[in-house]
Design an enzyme around this catalytic site. Sequence first.
Site, PDB file in Angstrom:
ATOM      1  CE  LYS A 117      -1.360   2.400   3.343  1.00  0.00           C
ATOM      2  NZ  LYS A 117      -1.881   2.934   4.622  1.00  0.00           N
ATOM      3  CG  ASP A 135      -6.896   3.681   1.665  1.00  0.00           C
ATOM      4  OD1 ASP A 135      -7.844   3.188   1.003  1.00  0.00           O
ATOM      5  OD2 ASP A 135      -6.782   4.903   1.872  1.00  0.00           O
TER       6      ASP A 135
END
Length: 216
Positions: A117, A135
Amino acid sequence: MTTDEILDILEERFPDAHCELNHRNAFELLVAVVLSAQTTDASVNKVTPALFEAFPTPQALGNAELSDIEEKIKRIGLYRNKAKSIKNLSLSLIDKFDGVVPSSMKSLTSLAGVGRKTANVVRSVCFDIPSIAVDTHVERISKRLGLAKVSDDVETVENKLKRKIKRNRWNKAHHLFIFFGRYQCMARNPKCFDCPFTSFCKKDKLDAYRFQKNNS
């Protein structure tokens, strides 16, 4: 509704969707993303000016005392663990890349505390490399809109989004999903009364899955 149609609607609603973590360079964004775990971007933006004024480079942050780093970020959650994380990240960056933030996924994820991420955010925002960072907002929106299964892990969600979204829209799609998740389709009390996607939303299915998972 096609994925392109979903993105077109989101672009109309959030034409200014962008990364809301304040930063001046790739190093600052890298640190800010690590600090943002389980904390709002707004909270991170309140502590990073003083942090980067005191420790503007990987060398400065890596050589800093933990107590001094903690003092700068103590207003955000988990600040002690995060102080260790950004110090170790800085030392790793110096050791492997002479303090210069790399752009490849393999290099970024070789840094201490950097996962997919975080790497995807940096690649997308700082290097304009087509990427989709998953996310909590992106994961939730993807599952509510049926672009991923409710049981999919984050990497599976990322891979499905990459297949379903045109590559030239990846970077913008990431920010559109975040803005939609942050300002309309929130985890709690989403504004369903003003949502164009209610006819195929999987919110109830996702909520039931998470309830069962948390109570099993």
